[in-house]
Design a protein around this motif. Structure first.
Motif, PDB file in Angstrom:
ATOM      1  N   SER B  88      -6.571  -8.738  14.478  1.00 24.37           N
ATOM      2  CA  SER B  88      -6.879  -8.612  15.707  1.00 24.37           C
ATOM      3  C   SER B  88      -8.537  -9.179  15.872  1.00 24.37           C
ATOM      4  N   GLY B  89      -9.306  -8.960  14.847  1.00 23.99           N
ATOM      5  CA  GLY B  89     -10.644  -9.512  15.240  1.00 23.99           C
ATOM      6  C   GLY B  89     -10.873 -10.772  14.622  1.00 23.99           C
ATOM      7  N   ASN B  90      -9.764 -11.185  13.957  1.00 26.75           N
ATOM      8  CA  ASN B  90      -9.688 -12.721  13.590  1.00 26.75           C
ATOM      9  C   ASN B  90      -8.839 -13.705  14.167  1.00 26.75           C
ATOM     10  N   ASN B  91      -8.181 -12.817  15.260  1.00 30.71           N
ATOM     11  CA  ASN B  91      -7.041 -13.786  16.065  1.00 30.71           C
ATOM     12  C   ASN B  91      -6.119 -14.291  15.163  1.00 30.71           C
ATOM     13  N   ARG B  92      -5.540 -13.501  14.521  1.00 27.26           N
ATOM     14  CA  ARG B  92      -4.422 -14.068  13.504  1.00 27.26           C
ATOM     15  C   ARG B  92      -3.260 -13.002  13.224  1.00 27.26           C
ATOM     16  N   ILE B  93      -2.327 -13.391  12.875  1.00 23.68           N
ATOM     17  CA  ILE B  93      -1.276 -12.575  12.099  1.00 23.68           C
ATOM     18  C   ILE B  93      -0.887 -12.757  10.775  1.00 23.68           C
ATOM     19  N   ILE B  94      -0.868 -11.723  10.120  1.00 21.72           N
ATOM     20  CA  ILE B  94      -0.710 -11.932   8.468  1.00 21.72           C
ATOM     21  C   ILE B  94       0.786 -11.552   8.230  1.00 21.72           C
ATOM     22  N   GLU B  95       1.464 -12.272   7.620  1.00 19.53           N
ATOM     23  CA  GLU B  95       2.866 -11.896   7.012  1.00 19.53           C
ATOM     24  C   GLU B  95       2.798 -11.536   5.672  1.00 19.53           C
ATOM     25  N   ILE B  96       3.314 -10.344   5.247  1.00 15.38           N
ATOM     26  CA  ILE B  96       2.893  -9.814   4.088  1.00 15.38           C
ATOM     27  C   ILE B  96       4.560  -9.597   3.649  1.00 15.38           C
ATOM     28  N   HIS B  97       4.819 -10.042   2.078  1.00 16.29           N
ATOM     29  CA  HIS B  97       5.965  -9.710   1.767  1.00 16.29           C
ATOM     30  C   HIS B  97       5.955  -8.423   0.715  1.00 16.29           C
ATOM     31  N   ARG B  98       6.829  -7.586   0.922  1.00 14.98           N
ATOM     32  CA  ARG B  98       6.916  -6.485   0.096  1.00 14.98           C
ATOM     33  C   ARG B  98       8.106  -6.746  -1.059  1.00 14.98           C
ATOM     34  N   SER B  99       7.763  -7.011  -2.184  1.00 13.14           N
ATOM     35  CA  SER B  99       8.764  -6.781  -3.373  1.00 13.14           C
ATOM     36  C   SER B  99       8.686  -5.525  -4.072  1.00 13.14           C
ATOM     37  N   SER B 100       7.688  -4.502  -3.874  1.00  9.70           N
ATOM     38  CA  SER B 100       7.885  -2.963  -4.162  1.00  9.70           C
ATOM     39  C   SER B 100       6.566  -2.609  -3.532  1.00  9.70           C
ATOM     40  N   PRO B 101       6.494  -1.468  -3.323  1.00  9.16           N
ATOM     41  CA  PRO B 101       5.356  -0.709  -2.835  1.00  9.16           C
ATOM     42  C   PRO B 101       4.215  -1.149  -3.385  1.00  9.16           C
ATOM     43  N   GLU B 102       4.147  -1.292  -4.824  1.00 11.39           N
ATOM     44  CA  GLU B 102       2.716  -1.948  -5.649  1.00 11.39           C
ATOM     45  C   GLU B 102       2.461  -3.258  -5.137  1.00 11.39           C
ATOM     46  N   LYS B 103       3.760  -4.286  -4.929  1.00 11.58           N
ATOM     47  CA  LYS B 103       3.327  -5.529  -4.817  1.00 11.58           C
ATOM     48  C   LYS B 103       3.623  -6.006  -3.798  1.00 11.58           C
ATOM     49  N   LEU B 104       2.452  -6.302  -2.947  1.00 16.48           N
ATOM     50  CA  LEU B 104       2.692  -6.850  -1.569  1.00 16.48           C
ATOM     51  C   LEU B 104       1.816  -8.123  -1.741  1.00 16.48           C
ATOM     52  N   GLU B 105       2.437  -9.234  -1.296  1.00 18.00           N
ATOM     53  CA  GLU B 105       1.808 -10.578  -1.121  1.00 18.00           C
ATOM     54  C   GLU B 105       1.859 -11.327   0.024  1.00 18.00           C
TER      55      GLU B 105
END
Lengths: 226, 508
Positions: B88-105
């Motif tokens: 919210s503070g940077n006025n953007r939305i970040i899409e994150i892909h979860r391959s596994s709980p350890e690996k999020l990109e």
């Protein structure tokens, strides 16, 4: 007829079997709870009751009250055993009883009450009879009902308490030879007397503890300076 | 004898040495009063237990390889394997892909969109929702609108301030949180609007408010108001509903809504609800069969700068109907099952992994939990431990009708944590379904479950009576017939004794 009864000396001959008297007086409690007015009149005026029987009834009351905790189905009574102090629990019956007996006797003796301290105690204990009499079977019964039928249990349990309360009031009226109105008045007054006594006891204990604390600190101070 | 003395001496020397050593080395002080995970038993006592969740990873800006650091993130939404984080503070939305709980990109950073509209950027986006078709719904708080964008970020439409006579026209429209249903309807929580959720139809038309919170008022306040002057009345608190803090649409289409800023006394009395489950009509259908009301911590000790009840700021509902509420006040997570029993409580405020500074949003993918901390600017990933998996397995097997498997799982849970009430009740319920009533009753009695105990006992009693009906009838007959028989015999005897002929003969 009443005057006759009063005029008569000890109706129990000295020679009679003591155990027989005790059992008779214990059985008489059953007559008392079904015929309160007649029963409690005879209790003192005809010497049908004994202190031994009264003690027994009180003992049974306390016993049933304790047994109830353990053996009533958990649907009705859940006990947090960690916090239960059995002596306090027993005192929760004995202490109000003692206050009631002393308070009632102290008041009525000033206002034409005919009952003596022992008689007030005896009559009160006799009036407690419905409690063990109903609660014990109810305790067994509690294991045969579900929560849907709990209403019945609560009703009967309440009945035993109301019955005992009514009996206590009736008993006081008979042993003090009071009229109904005067009796009710002194019942309320006795309850008030109980409160006053609690108040005085509390003041007394706090005074004592403060007094002791004073001397303790005095001795400590002296020890420090020695 | 001598040898024994020798041993004693060595022992004494060793003890002396030990004491000397410990005197030098400071004894490590147990820092935590509570364990990390706990639960409340029937009596409301805190029962510490093994963790149901452990921290798998704490995602910071660096972990996500973001050039511009996260600033006051407010919202999180999970859809399949994708997580959408509202920075919210940077006025953007970040899409994150979860391959596994350890690996999020990070796969995409959304900060603008295309379309025939004046402002094509966001201003303080606080929440996002994604529909089955892939359309984005974004609460664009600073621009007073809810945006609907296509999956390739084209402007489709927007939802504006509802046109309603009861709303103050001067108030700026500030959408905080949104949920969408499968039909494309939008439900919005807006700052300063306490009439419930604002409901829009799919075509953007405002169609009313749903599910206003219950209003609580004091009799004393009410009487005071009667006597107060106009000015005094204006200064007094008015009896209005509380506005919701957050909402979540579960897989069945029910909205779970949480309200945090509730009066402690009202919570205790149960006149207000911290969590509500709203159906289409806006009625609360949350099941509250637990020993405790659904409001988080039972004890609100004043300490460490925290006071008052738990402040639920977000909620997420898993597919096994367990809903997890996020407490902003003490940084804790509270899991409740579909009956309202507490499944777990854990967390706390602090800087360590698994503790929070100002948690803002919670989401789940499968059984994993993702918590956004708006002050710490991080996302904490929780994965269930073996114990947690067992609990979930037991609950899910039961829901699917595999009662024996559920019972076995609960037994394993119990062997790991004997203070876990749900395990006892779970075993009992499994036995109840297997018609092993007597055993079920024992488990229910151990944990004071009256309802289930009564269910089991009712069946047990029925079977018992059916089996022993012969004896019961016999007993009743004996009870009635014997006294009647005795009475009859006595009566006959009495009649014989008092018969005229004998009496007369006696007299003579």
């Amino acid at each position: 007829m009443r005057m006759e009864a009063k005029a008569r000396p000890l109706s129990i001959p000295e020679g009679r079997d003591k155990r027989g008297t005790y059992i008779d007086s214990l059985k008489f409690s059953l007559y008392c709870i079904t015929h309160p007015l007649d029963g409690f009149w005879d209790l003192t005026h005809e010497r049908r009751g004994t202190i031994a029987a009264a003690n027994t009834i009180l003992f049974l009351t306390i016993l049933v009250r304790i047994l109830k905790l353990r053996y009533t189905s958990f649907l009705f009574i859940k006990v947090y055993w960690e916090d239960l102090n059995i002596f306090l629990y027993i005192a929760s019956i004995l202490f109000p009883l003692a206050l009631w007996v002393v308070g009632n006797w102290g008041l009525t003796t000033l206002f034409d009450g005919k009952g003596r301290l022992g008689q007030v105690y005896m009559a009160t204990c006799y009036a407690l009879t419905p409690y063990p009499l109903i609660q014990f079977p109810l305790m067994v019964f509690s294991h045969f009902v579900t929560i849907d039928e709990a209403e019945f249990y609560a009703m009967v349990s309440m009945l035993s308490l109301i019955w005992a309360a009514v009996l206590i009031v009736a008993a006081m009226g008979q042993i003090h030879e009071y009229s109904a109105g005067k009796n009710l008045l002194f019942t309320v007054a006795s309850l008030f007397a109980m409160l006053v006594m609690i108040f005085i006891l509390m003041i007394f204990f706090s005074m004592i503890s403060q007094g002791v604390a004073y001397f303790v600190s005095l001795v400590r101070e002296i020890l420090f300076r020695l | 004898m001598r040898g024994k003395n020798g041993i004693l001496k060595t022992a004494a020397a060793a003890a002396a040495l030990l004491i000397a050593l410990t005197a030098c080395v400071p004894v490590p002080v147990q820092a935590r009063e509570y364990g990390y995970t706990y639960n409340y038993d029937y009596w409301g006592d805190v029962q510490e237990g093994p963790d149901l969740y452990s921290v798998c990873k704490v995602l910071t800006s660096a972990d996500l390889k973001l050039e511009q650091k996260l600033k006051n993130p407010q919202g999180l939404f999970a859809m399949g394997d994708l997580l959408y984080l509202c920075d919210s503070g940077n006025n953007r939305i970040i899409e994150i892909h979860r391959s596994s709980p350890e690996k999020l990109e990070v796969t995409r950073i959304i900060d603008s969109f295309t379309g025939n509209v004046d402002v094509t950027t966001f201003s303080n986006p606080t929440d996002i929702a994604v529909s089955e078709e892939g359309d984005f719904y974004i609460a664009d708080q600073g621009n007073a609108r809810i945006l609907k964008l296509s999956s390739d970020l084209e402007y489709l439409m927007q939802f504006d301030k509802p046109v309603d006579n009861t709303l103050d026209p001067k108030i700026a429209f500030q959408p905080k949180k949104i949920v969408i249903d499968t039909a494309g309807r939008v439900y919005c929580i807006a700052a300063g609007i306490n009439k419930g959720l604002i409901k829009y139809e799919a075509d953007g038309e405002f169609s009313g408010f749903v599910g206003a919170t219950r209003v609580s008022f004091d009799w004393t306040d009410y009487i005071w108001k009667k006597f107060a002057t106009q000015e005094q009345r204006a200064r007094m608190e008015s009896f209005v509903p509380t506005e919701y803090d957050n909402a979540y649409m579960d897989y069945e289409g029910f909205i779970y809504a949480v309200a945090g800023s509730l009066k402690p006394d009202d919570l205790r009395d149960g006149t207000v609800d911290a969590v509500r489950k709203l159906n289409l009509m806006g009625n609360d259908i949350l099941v509250r069969n637990g020993d405790w009301d659904v409001f988080g911590d039972l004890y609100w000790g004043y300490g460490g700068g925290y006071e008052g009840p738990s402040y639920f700021t977000d909620v997420t509902v898993m597919d096994n109907d367990i809903y997890v509420c996020l407490d902003r006040n003490r940084g804790r997570l509270f899991g409740y099952d579909d009956q309202g029993h507490i499944v777990f409580c854990f967390g706390g405020n602090g800087n360590m992994d698994g503790y929070f500074r100002r948690p803002a949003a919670i989401e789940h993918i499968g059984h994993e939990l993702y918590v956004v901390d708006s002050l710490d600017c991080s996302v904490t990933v929780f994965v269930p431990t073996q114990f947690g998996q067992l609990v979930y397995k037991a609950i899910e097997e039961f829901d699917e009708g595999h009662y024996e498997a559920s019972g076995r799982a609960w037994e394993e849970v119990m062997s790991l944590n004997g203070n876990y009430d749900l395990a006892y009740i779970g075993i009992g319920r499994s036995l109840l379904r297997q018609e092993r009533y007597k055993e079920a009753m024992r488990y229910f009695e151990l944990k004071y479950d009256e309802e289930n105990y009564s269910k089991a006992f009712k069946q047990y009693r029925k079977i018992w009576v059916e089996e022993h009906i012969g004896w019961i009838v016999a007993a009743v007959l004996v009870l009635f017939l014997v006294p009647m028989g005795i009475g009859r015999v006595r009566k006959i005897k009495h009649e014989i004794d008092t018969a005229d002929i004998f009496v007369y003969s006696k007299d003579r």
